[in-house]
Design a protein around this motif. Structure first.
Motif, PDB file in Angstrom:
ATOM      1  N   VAL A 124       0.836  -1.205   0.000  1.00  0.00           N
ATOM      2  CA  VAL A 124       0.000   0.000   0.000  1.00  0.00           C
ATOM      3  C   VAL A 124       0.868   1.251   0.000  1.00  0.00           C
ATOM      4  O   VAL A 124       0.635   2.208  -0.742  1.00  0.00           O
ATOM      5  CB  VAL A 124      -0.937  -0.004   1.225  1.00  0.00           C
ATOM      6  N   LEU A 244      -3.187  -7.131  -7.606  1.00  0.00           N
ATOM      7  CA  LEU A 244      -3.400  -8.130  -6.568  1.00  0.00           C
ATOM      8  C   LEU A 244      -3.074  -9.521  -7.083  1.00  0.00           C
ATOM      9  O   LEU A 244      -2.721 -10.415  -6.320  1.00  0.00           O
ATOM     10  CB  LEU A 244      -4.847  -8.058  -6.100  1.00  0.00           C
ATOM     11  N   VAL A 248      -1.427 -12.665  -4.932  1.00  0.00           N
ATOM     12  CA  VAL A 248      -2.192 -13.892  -4.722  1.00  0.00           C
ATOM     13  C   VAL A 248      -1.534 -15.075  -5.409  1.00  0.00           C
ATOM     14  O   VAL A 248      -1.335 -16.127  -4.811  1.00  0.00           O
ATOM     15  CB  VAL A 248      -3.628 -13.711  -5.242  1.00  0.00           C
ATOM     16  N   ALA A 286     -11.962 -11.762 -13.588  1.00  0.00           N
ATOM     17  CA  ALA A 286     -12.416 -11.758 -12.201  1.00  0.00           C
ATOM     18  C   ALA A 286     -12.758 -13.170 -11.742  1.00  0.00           C
ATOM     19  O   ALA A 286     -12.394 -13.591 -10.648  1.00  0.00           O
ATOM     20  CB  ALA A 286     -13.617 -10.844 -12.037  1.00  0.00           C
ATOM     21  N   LEU A 290     -11.150 -15.510  -8.713  1.00  0.00           N
ATOM     22  CA  LEU A 290     -11.976 -16.129  -7.673  1.00  0.00           C
ATOM     23  C   LEU A 290     -11.615 -17.607  -7.539  1.00  0.00           C
ATOM     24  O   LEU A 290     -11.468 -18.142  -6.433  1.00  0.00           O
ATOM     25  CB  LEU A 290     -13.460 -15.985  -8.021  1.00  0.00           C
ATOM     26  N   GLY A 293      -8.373 -17.996  -5.697  1.00  0.00           N
ATOM     27  CA  GLY A 293      -8.573 -17.794  -4.263  1.00  0.00           C
ATOM     28  C   GLY A 293      -9.202 -19.006  -3.602  1.00  0.00           C
ATOM     29  O   GLY A 293      -8.746 -19.471  -2.564  1.00  0.00           O
ATOM     30  N   LEU A 294     -10.260 -19.543  -4.228  1.00  0.00           N
ATOM     31  CA  LEU A 294     -10.940 -20.704  -3.660  1.00  0.00           C
ATOM     32  C   LEU A 294     -10.013 -21.915  -3.635  1.00  0.00           C
ATOM     33  O   LEU A 294      -9.992 -22.677  -2.669  1.00  0.00           O
ATOM     34  CB  LEU A 294     -12.198 -21.031  -4.471  1.00  0.00           C
ATOM     35  N   LEU A 296      -6.772 -21.816  -3.393  1.00  0.00           N
ATOM     36  CA  LEU A 296      -5.794 -21.583  -2.326  1.00  0.00           C
ATOM     37  C   LEU A 296      -6.374 -22.014  -0.983  1.00  0.00           C
ATOM     38  O   LEU A 296      -5.769 -22.787  -0.243  1.00  0.00           O
ATOM     39  CB  LEU A 296      -5.394 -20.108  -2.291  1.00  0.00           C
ATOM     40  N   VAL A 297      -7.597 -21.537  -0.686  1.00  0.00           N
ATOM     41  CA  VAL A 297      -8.228 -21.874   0.586  1.00  0.00           C
ATOM     42  C   VAL A 297      -8.435 -23.385   0.679  1.00  0.00           C
ATOM     43  O   VAL A 297      -8.114 -24.023   1.692  1.00  0.00           O
ATOM     44  CB  VAL A 297      -9.576 -21.128   0.744  1.00  0.00           C
TER      45      VAL A 297
ATOM     46  N   GLY B 107      -6.437 -15.981   1.590  1.00  0.00           N
ATOM     47  CA  GLY B 107      -7.370 -16.504   0.591  1.00  0.00           C
ATOM     48  C   GLY B 107      -8.789 -16.015   0.850  1.00  0.00           C
ATOM     49  O   GLY B 107      -9.489 -15.599  -0.070  1.00  0.00           O
ATOM     50  N   LEU B 108      -9.210 -16.029   2.124  1.00  0.00           N
ATOM     51  CA  LEU B 108     -10.557 -15.562   2.472  1.00  0.00           C
ATOM     52  C   LEU B 108     -10.746 -14.098   2.084  1.00  0.00           C
ATOM     53  O   LEU B 108     -11.759 -13.722   1.487  1.00  0.00           O
ATOM     54  CB  LEU B 108     -10.797 -15.705   3.975  1.00  0.00           C
ATOM     55  N   PHE B 110      -9.188 -12.432  -0.147  1.00  0.00           N
ATOM     56  CA  PHE B 110      -9.187 -12.312  -1.586  1.00  0.00           C
ATOM     57  C   PHE B 110     -10.514 -12.780  -2.177  1.00  0.00           C
ATOM     58  O   PHE B 110     -11.102 -12.115  -3.033  1.00  0.00           O
ATOM     59  CB  PHE B 110      -8.029 -13.170  -2.094  1.00  0.00           C
ATOM     60  N   VAL B 111     -11.016 -13.921  -1.678  1.00  0.00           N
ATOM     61  CA  VAL B 111     -12.271 -14.472  -2.194  1.00  0.00           C
ATOM     62  C   VAL B 111     -13.427 -13.508  -1.924  1.00  0.00           C
ATOM     63  O   VAL B 111     -14.264 -13.269  -2.796  1.00  0.00           O
ATOM     64  CB  VAL B 111     -12.541 -15.855  -1.571  1.00  0.00           C
ATOM     65  N   GLU B 113     -13.264 -10.287  -1.604  1.00  0.00           N
ATOM     66  CA  GLU B 113     -13.144  -9.113  -2.472  1.00  0.00           C
ATOM     67  C   GLU B 113     -13.608  -9.428  -3.899  1.00  0.00           C
ATOM     68  O   GLU B 113     -14.405  -8.692  -4.488  1.00  0.00           O
ATOM     69  CB  GLU B 113     -11.692  -8.620  -2.475  1.00  0.00           C
ATOM     70  N   VAL B 114     -13.113 -10.555  -4.431  1.00  0.00           N
ATOM     71  CA  VAL B 114     -13.463 -10.883  -5.811  1.00  0.00           C
ATOM     72  C   VAL B 114     -14.958 -11.215  -5.921  1.00  0.00           C
ATOM     73  O   VAL B 114     -15.616 -10.822  -6.895  1.00  0.00           O
ATOM     74  CB  VAL B 114     -12.593 -12.045  -6.334  1.00  0.00           C
ATOM     75  N   ILE B 117     -16.808  -8.087  -6.100  1.00  0.00           N
ATOM     76  CA  ILE B 117     -16.650  -7.476  -7.429  1.00  0.00           C
ATOM     77  C   ILE B 117     -17.597  -8.146  -8.418  1.00  0.00           C
ATOM     78  O   ILE B 117     -18.275  -7.483  -9.213  1.00  0.00           O
ATOM     79  CB  ILE B 117     -15.185  -7.600  -7.918  1.00  0.00           C
ATOM     80  N   LEU B 118     -17.688  -9.470  -8.337  1.00  0.00           N
ATOM     81  CA  LEU B 118     -18.533 -10.197  -9.287  1.00  0.00           C
ATOM     82  C   LEU B 118     -20.003  -9.857  -9.088  1.00  0.00           C
ATOM     83  O   LEU B 118     -20.775  -9.768 -10.038  1.00  0.00           O
ATOM     84  CB  LEU B 118     -18.334 -11.709  -9.138  1.00  0.00           C
ATOM     85  N   ARG B 225      -8.396  -3.206   1.420  1.00  0.00           N
ATOM     86  CA  ARG B 225      -6.940  -3.366   1.469  1.00  0.00           C
ATOM     87  C   ARG B 225      -6.263  -2.216   2.185  1.00  0.00           C
ATOM     88  O   ARG B 225      -5.276  -2.400   2.881  1.00  0.00           O
ATOM     89  CB  ARG B 225      -6.403  -3.470   0.042  1.00  0.00           C
TER      90      ARG B 225
END
Lengths: 320, 291
Positions: A124, A244, A248, A286, A290, A293-294, A296-297, B107-108, B110-111, B113-114, B117-118, B225
């Motif tokens: 940031v 980002l 990520v 996008a 997503l 991210g999913l 990764l988790v 990850g949480l 990020f998920v 946020e995305v 956005i969606l 963020r």
């Protein structure tokens, strides 16, 4: 596999690199160069992240910041006096390495989570600095006109092919370094930090020194990955350099591939990188973030050792 | 640059109001990171989720955002308890919370946020309420209600948490769980249950903080963020786990940010928190009121 020496491994990796280069040249499609450049860039980033994250167990959330440092030091120098890209890569590596070292020195003496938080905030802050710094384009961004060809004597190489070759070389250097570190005393030192830092310290392992070395190496490779980026993209703005997706992906790729060896980040970067290239074209960027991210988790919960861990487990089961 | 007294005082007052709001955003982190030692970097993500729910219910049903946030408390509490359960089973129990736990929360974040956005797109969203717009004028001091109302609500939330933690058995158990789990078990309290309650509570505060955020400023998914650096800077500066320290640090950061924004331009404000964080880590890692 285990008995292959570093010299032999470097030769093999170099040979594979040359083969890839020849195949790419034979196919000669520009899109292929652009797409595979991105994947190679992720191999470098994921491998760099893993040197600190996977080997030492310290999480760096600021990959995007180190990447952007490399990219913006190239822009800065380009505006002063355009140097050849390989030199810019060296400079980017030094800038990011020094910043990594400084950050590490301030935060690595404390609890592990402080380092992670500081790296999050670093992105940031650096973005704020760049947005306010007009010389490198500020929030408007900076144009870097990419030459059509690179001319060496009478040879004319298309510039994107040249950038692709550079990134390929970087990826190979990163992988060879990671593998060498893994098998050296340095790597064993890193592993003791990951497994039990207190015990390591008590046994006389210079943990702070090792952590700083890891941070500097990791940061330097991220800077290297970023240095040619302005030439690749042609127009660099803060939001794309600090994107980002770099932060990520450089965490998700090693985590999904497997963090304990150099193979993990490579597998993760190739799989996720190509899947994203495909999904960005066919679905939307996008949605594909997503999915990353999913994944990764999901992976950190279900398969903590990543794909490499899953494969190893299966092999072991087959043998017994 | 000429620094007029009016401007200076107005900036300080605005900073005070902003700081009160920051305290509400940080309260959850003070509980999860400060007391439970769970580095929940996804917290700002839940704050933004709270903002969007407040926005959605405000626009479609016309409910006041602060009332929405109170209605949402049980859901956020349940969400927090659920996340803690997953975190505990997958990471804490296996002793892997350092690396993978952090990646999990990242990850949480990020998920969330995305996903936002969606669903909502990247446009800025805002709420409508009677107190957004008008200001009180006391002499030359402007008190925009848009800032004053969230500040008061934030301080009320903060006071409620402080009372709960210091005056009830569960609250004291939450403070104890970070210090000595075994001793807590001897007092007939299940540390896992206590941590689940505490984490649920910390996520519940995000509902309120989110509603307050969207009153103060229009919100888009990536705003969260900017708050990561802020909340952790406040939490560390205040001293981990110290609620009064958190409040002091929040107000301090609010004032310094407001002064920076007034005299150097708003685009520099995000850097202030990081400076705070690094200086604290370098010179006084225990924070202002740290143990």
């Amino acid at each position: 596999m285990k008995s292959v020496t570093t010299a032999k491994f470097s030769l093999i990796a170099g040979a594979i690199g040359v083969v890839i280069l020849l195949i790419a040249h034979a196919v000669g499609v520009d899109y292929l160069y652009f797409a595979s450049y991105t994947i190679l860039q992720f191999i470098v980033l994921a491998t760099a992240w893993n040197i600190l994250g996977g080997y030492c167990g310290y999480v760096n959330f600021g990959s995007a910041a180190f990447f952007a440092l490399g990219a913006y030091s190239s822009v800065f120098i380009h505006k002063l006096y355009p140097l050849p890209v390989p030199l810019l890569i060296v400079i980017g590596a030094m800038v990011s390495g020094v910043v990594g070292l400084g950050m590490g020195y301030l935060t690595l003496r404390l609890r592990g989570s402080f380092f992670a938080i500081a790296t999050l905030a670093l992105a940031v802050v650096l973005q704020t600095l760049v947005v306010n710094w007009d010389f490198v384009g500020g929030s408007r961004g900076a144009y870097i006109i990419r030459p059509e060809y690179l001319e060496i004597g009478s040879f004319k190489i298309p510039y994107i092919e040249y950038l692709f070759a550079l990134m390929l070389a970087l990826a190979i250097i990163a992988l060879v370094s990671a593998r060498t570190i893994e098998r050296s005393q340095l790597g064993f030192g890193f592993a003791t930090i990951r497994d039990d830092e207190l015990a390591a310290e008590a046994c006389g392992v210079p943990t702070l020194k090792l952590k700083l070395i890891a941070t500097a190496i990791s940061g330097a490779f991220m800077g290297m990955a970023g240095a040619p980026f302005p030439y690749y993209i042609g127009y660099l703005q803060p939001s794309s350099a600090f994107g980002l997706e770099y932060a990520v992906n450089s965490i998700a790729m090693p985590m999904i591939g497997g963090t304990t060896s150099w193979v993990g980040p490579l597998v993760g970067a190739v799989l996720l990188g190509s899947a994203q290239q495909y999904a960005t074209v066919t679905i939307s960027s996008a949605v594909n973030l997503l999915i990353v991210g999913l994944m990764l988790v999901g992976f950190v919960i279900i398969a903590p050792n990543g794909i490499v861990g899953l494969v190893q487990e299966r092999l072991r089961r087959k043998r017994s | 640059m000429d620094i007029s007294l009016d401007l200076l005082i107005n900036a300080i007052i605005a900073g005070l109001l902003l700081g009160g709001f920051y305290a509400a955003v940080t309260a959850g982190i003070s509980i999860s990171f400060g007391m439970l030692d769970i580095v929940n970097i996804a917290h700002p993500g839940f704050v933004i989720l709270g903002s969007y729910l407040a926005y959605y219910l405000n626009i479609h049903l016309g409910i006041d955002p602060i009332i929405v946030s109170i209605l949402m408390l049980p859901f956020f509490y349940a969400l927090g308890a659920l996340i803690y359960q997953v975190y505990h089973l997958s990471f804490e129990k296996r002793g892997q919370d350092a690396l993978r736990g952090l990646a999990f929360f990242f990850g949480l974040l990020f998920v969330t946020e995305v996903a936002l956005i969606l669903v909502f797109g990247v446009d800025y969203r805002y709420v409508e309420a009677a107190y957004i717009g008008p200001s009180l004028h006391v002499g030359f001091v402007d008190l925009p209600l848009r800032m004053l109302v969230p500040c008061i609500a934030a301080l009320a939330l903060f006071a409620a948490i402080q009372l709960f933690i210091t005056r009830t058995f569960t609250g004291r158990a939450i403070m104890a769980v970070s210090q000595d789990q075994l001793a807590l078990q001897l007092m007939a309290a299940d540390p896992i249950k206590i941590k689940r309650i505490a984490f649920g509570l910390s996520i519940a505060t995000a509902a309120v903080a989110g509603a307050l955020l969207i009153i103060i400023q229009p919100v888009e998914p990536s705003v969260g963020r900017e708050y990561i650096g802020r909340v952790f800077a406040i939490c560390v500066l205040g001293g981990l786990g110290s609620m009064p320290g958190t409040l002091i640090a929040a107000i301090l950061l609010g004032i310094v940010e407001s002064l920076t924004a007034t005299f150097y331009g708003p685009s520099w404000a995000p850097a202030v928190a990081f400076g705070f964080l690094l200086l604290t880590l370098a010179f006084r890692p225990a924070g202002l009121l740290g143990r």
